[in-house]
Design a protein around this motif. Structure first.
Motif, PDB file in Angstrom:
ATOM      1  N   PHE A 218      23.686  53.392 -25.142  1.00 45.31           N
ATOM      2  CA  PHE A 218      22.684  52.521 -25.792  1.00 45.31           C
ATOM      3  C   PHE A 218      23.494  51.328 -26.658  1.00 45.31           C
ATOM      4  O   PHE A 218      24.430  51.913 -27.272  1.00 45.31           O
ATOM      5  CB  PHE A 218      21.626  53.436 -26.577  1.00 45.31           C
ATOM      6  CG  PHE A 218      20.847  54.183 -25.964  1.00 45.31           C
ATOM      7  CD1 PHE A 218      19.700  53.553 -25.172  1.00 45.31           C
ATOM      8  CD2 PHE A 218      20.839  55.573 -25.363  1.00 45.31           C
ATOM      9  CE1 PHE A 218      18.776  54.126 -24.297  1.00 45.31           C
ATOM     10  CE2 PHE A 218      19.963  56.264 -24.683  1.00 45.31           C
ATOM     11  CZ  PHE A 218      18.893  55.448 -24.033  1.00 45.31           C
TER      12      PHE A 218
ATOM     13  N   GLU B  41      20.198  59.970 -19.535  1.00 47.78           N
ATOM     14  CA  GLU B  41      20.298  58.663 -19.098  1.00 47.78           C
ATOM     15  C   GLU B  41      21.963  58.437 -19.049  1.00 47.78           C
ATOM     16  O   GLU B  41      22.359  57.513 -18.528  1.00 47.78           O
ATOM     17  CB  GLU B  41      19.772  57.654 -20.267  1.00 47.78           C
ATOM     18  CG  GLU B  41      18.237  57.805 -20.282  1.00 47.78           C
ATOM     19  CD  GLU B  41      17.753  56.755 -18.991  1.00 47.78           C
ATOM     20  OE1 GLU B  41      18.474  56.192 -18.269  1.00 47.78           O
ATOM     21  OE2 GLU B  41      16.405  56.561 -18.930  1.00 47.78           O
ATOM     22  N   ASP B  42      22.563  59.177 -19.993  1.00 40.80           N
ATOM     23  CA  ASP B  42      24.097  58.610 -20.231  1.00 40.80           C
ATOM     24  C   ASP B  42      24.764  58.894 -18.924  1.00 40.80           C
ATOM     25  O   ASP B  42      26.119  58.945 -18.893  1.00 40.80           O
ATOM     26  CB  ASP B  42      24.612  59.046 -21.604  1.00 40.80           C
ATOM     27  CG  ASP B  42      24.637  60.758 -21.562  1.00 40.80           C
ATOM     28  OD1 ASP B  42      23.589  61.310 -21.063  1.00 40.80           O
ATOM     29  OD2 ASP B  42      25.084  61.066 -22.434  1.00 40.80           O
TER      30      ASP B  42
ATOM     31  N   ILE C  96      20.946  47.720 -22.658  1.00 40.33           N
ATOM     32  CA  ILE C  96      21.725  48.676 -22.486  1.00 40.33           C
ATOM     33  C   ILE C  96      23.176  48.410 -22.178  1.00 40.33           C
ATOM     34  O   ILE C  96      23.284  47.134 -21.642  1.00 40.33           O
ATOM     35  CB  ILE C  96      21.393  49.858 -21.415  1.00 40.33           C
ATOM     36  CG1 ILE C  96      21.208  48.967 -20.072  1.00 40.33           C
ATOM     37  CG2 ILE C  96      19.959  50.390 -21.489  1.00 40.33           C
ATOM     38  CD1 ILE C  96      20.750  49.701 -18.940  1.00 40.33           C
TER      39      ILE C  96
ATOM     40  N   LEU D  20      24.734  55.017 -18.820  1.00 41.02           N
ATOM     41  CA  LEU D  20      24.426  54.060 -19.680  1.00 41.02           C
ATOM     42  C   LEU D  20      24.859  54.375 -21.107  1.00 41.02           C
ATOM     43  O   LEU D  20      25.041  55.732 -21.209  1.00 41.02           O
ATOM     44  CB  LEU D  20      23.158  53.434 -19.586  1.00 41.02           C
ATOM     45  CG  LEU D  20      21.908  54.287 -19.951  1.00 41.02           C
ATOM     46  CD1 LEU D  20      21.952  54.529 -21.451  1.00 41.02           C
ATOM     47  CD2 LEU D  20      20.615  53.721 -19.349  1.00 41.02           C
TER      48      LEU D  20
END
Length: 555
Positions: free
Chosen positions: A41, A76-77, A51, A39
């Motif tokens: 931000f 998360e990315d 997101i 994802l």
């Protein structure tokens, strides 16, 4: 353009020309291998968006061809889009033990874990996915168990570095697998795809050991309670803080749901070594002696609902900042986030804390390779072709210059962005042959795709210019006013000024309704004339053009 059955296609769906949202496709014949599914931000233009995830429609349309999703590490990315894409894809997911553990936590939180095949792979092991032989090789990053990927294809070998840096003294004692990279280079690498995040930074990236020494010193010197903020997934930093707390006779509390979950899974898998009795149960934090306490928390990036931000505002239920507290922010602000982090730091200072952060002390080091490290990666692998990945466009450009400086011919370097299709044929010819029309997918709450660019533009207009809502009570038959109009002015005037303007606007609206009725106009004509007259009046008085919402209510 349809793929050639004997050609290898490389298609980035995210992560090229931006920080985050990493997702890469490797396609051969009717087989597609996915590397990462992350994802991004939102920034200040994404009003109401939680997101941003990749546009995966290309691969969803070919889901029966997907042989697997390989995840390089648990940030998360790189894993954050899985709960939103995997339910439609239903492909097996592969990664190292900690990575798969963090993926399972994320899928469990979103109630998407059932029926998903998660496969744990040891670094160095080779496994087959369709026509691809895949090997994960160990790299250093700001999280344990990070890997790059070596993909043996019918056309040649691809090396995908994932996020990496070259650390000879990593916190977990497991350095990058230089031997495996050198072996790949000796055997022949067709294509290198390498992390570009810090391609504009000269020299070498410092070791995590530097941060460990600094944290140990600051925790030892602090007179009161110490609060350390970092990414929830930065397991090595949590270990360093735990070691420093134990060394100086302090106990460790953990605050922030994502950090609590990650600490639990990392301890279960043996990636965090925390002595018995060191951890403070959450319900005992209030009673902990400040001079004997270290708290590890989320919020280093100033996320609005994060624990540290709520502490800085005095609204956190468990932890209140007191004079004498030391707060260590162990991260660098991500691009575009400096102002938000700065406001949080100001809030902590106002509450009397002593705040240490990367601009004043070396309490964080980059998790990505700098220029000399990137050159070494190219020299080890000796690729025929090169594609810079993971970075804003300027980072990719800087990385192409580094590639040329180590002897990779300019014609063999492809500066790609999301959606570009690189095709390498079976005799080794390479070219970008197509570009997919990709559109970011926005997630708001539980909904994916309910917000598009048009909605964001509307939200931006509302945020900039405000709203004026007008309610007109009209006679059902004559359409004359049967009461005073109600006018609400929101978002661009203070309450006193809005009340004064509203009173004068009522006169304008009443006059416009009267003229429309006298001319025999119906409801549509009334609304149109009120819209025009009120818009001119407000603009003349305020030089603003708010969104006007006119509602007629026949009574």
């Amino acid at each position: 353009m349809p793929p050639s059955p004997s050609a290898l296609r490389v298609i980035p769906l995210g992560g090229l020309g931006e920080i985050g949202k990493n997702m890469m496709l490797v396609e051969y014949g009717d087989a597609i291998l996915i590397v990462d599914c992350g994802l991004m931000f939102p920034d200040e233009t994404h009003h109401g968006v939680d997101i941003v995830i990749p546009d995966a429609q290309y691969v969803l349309d070919r889901r029966e061809n997907v042989v697997g999703v390989v995840i390089t590490h648990g940030h998360e990315d790189h894993i954050g889009a899985l709960p939103h894409i995997l339910p439609e894809l239903r492909a097996p997911v592969y990664g190292t033990a900690l990575t798969i553990g963090l993926v399972s936590v994320k899928l469990r939180e979103s109630r998407q874990l059932r029926g998903v095949a998660l496969e744990t792979i040891e670094p160095g092991d080779t496994f087959q996915l369709g026509p691809f032989d895949v090997t994960l090789f160990r790299v250093n990053h700001s999280i344990p168990d990070a890997t790059g990927v070596i993909i043996s294809t019918p056309v040649g070998t691809i090396v995908h570095t994932g996020d990496f840096k070259l650390d000879h003294t990593p916190a977990d004692g497991k350095p990058t697998d230089f031997q495996r990279l050198a072996q790949a280079g000796s055997d022949g690498v067709l294509l290198l795809m390498s992390d570009s995040t810090y391609a504009e930074i000269p020299g070498h990236t410092p070791s995590e050991a530097v941060v460990g020494k600094a944290l140990t010193r600051f925790i030892g010197e602090a007179q009161g309670r110490v609060i350390v903020a970092s990414f929830a997934s930065l397991i090595s930093r949590i270990q360093q803080v735990a070691d420093a707390a134990a060394l100086h006779g302090r106990r460790l509390g953990v605050v922030g749901r994502s950090m609590v979950d990650n600490v639990q899974i990392a301890m279960e898998l043996g990636y965090l070594r925390i002595p018995n009795g060191l951890l403070i149960p959450p319900n005992q934090l209030d009673a902990a002696v400040p001079e004997e306490t270290v708290i590890m928390t989320t919020g280093a990036q100033g996320e609005p609902t994060s624990a540290l931000v709520r502490m800085s505002r005095g609204t956190h239920q468990q932890v209140r900042i007191d004079p004498g507290d030391t707060v260590i922010i162990s991260s660098n602000p991500i691009p575009g986030n400096a102002a938000v982090v700065g406001r949080m730091i100001d809030g902590l200072f106002r509450l009397g804390a002593d705040v240490l952060y990367s601009a004043t002390e070396q309490v964080h080091v980059r998790g990505h390779a700098s220029q000399e490290d990137l050159k070494l990666m190219m020299r080890l692998t000796r690729p025929r072709y090169f594609v810079p990945i993971h970075g804003d466009y300027r980072h990719l450009v800087h990385h192409t210059h580094l590639a040329e400086s180590v002897g990779i011919p300019g014609d063999n370097i492809f500066l790609m962005t999301d959606g570009d299709v690189l095709e390498i044929d079976d005799i080794g010819g390479a070219a970008v042959v197509d570009t997919l029309n990709l559109r970011d997918r926005f997630v708001s709450g539980l909904h994916v795709g309910s917000v598009d660019t048009e909605v964001l533009n509307e939200r931006s207009t509302l945020a900039r210019d405000g709203v004026v809502a007008v309610f007109l009570p009209l006679d059902t038959e004559t359409h004359e006013l049967v009461g005073d109009p109600t006018i609400s002015i929101l978002g661009f005037l203070d309450s006193r000024r809005a009340e004064e303007l509203s009173a004068r606007a009522c006169e304008v609206v009443e006059a416009a309704v009267g003229r429309a009725v006298d001319s025999g106009g119906g409801l549509a004509a009334i609304e149109s004339l009120v819209q025009d007259e009120l818009s001119r009046f407000i603009h003349k008085d305020t030089r603003r053009r708010p969104r006007l919402l006119i509602q007629t209510t026949p009574l």
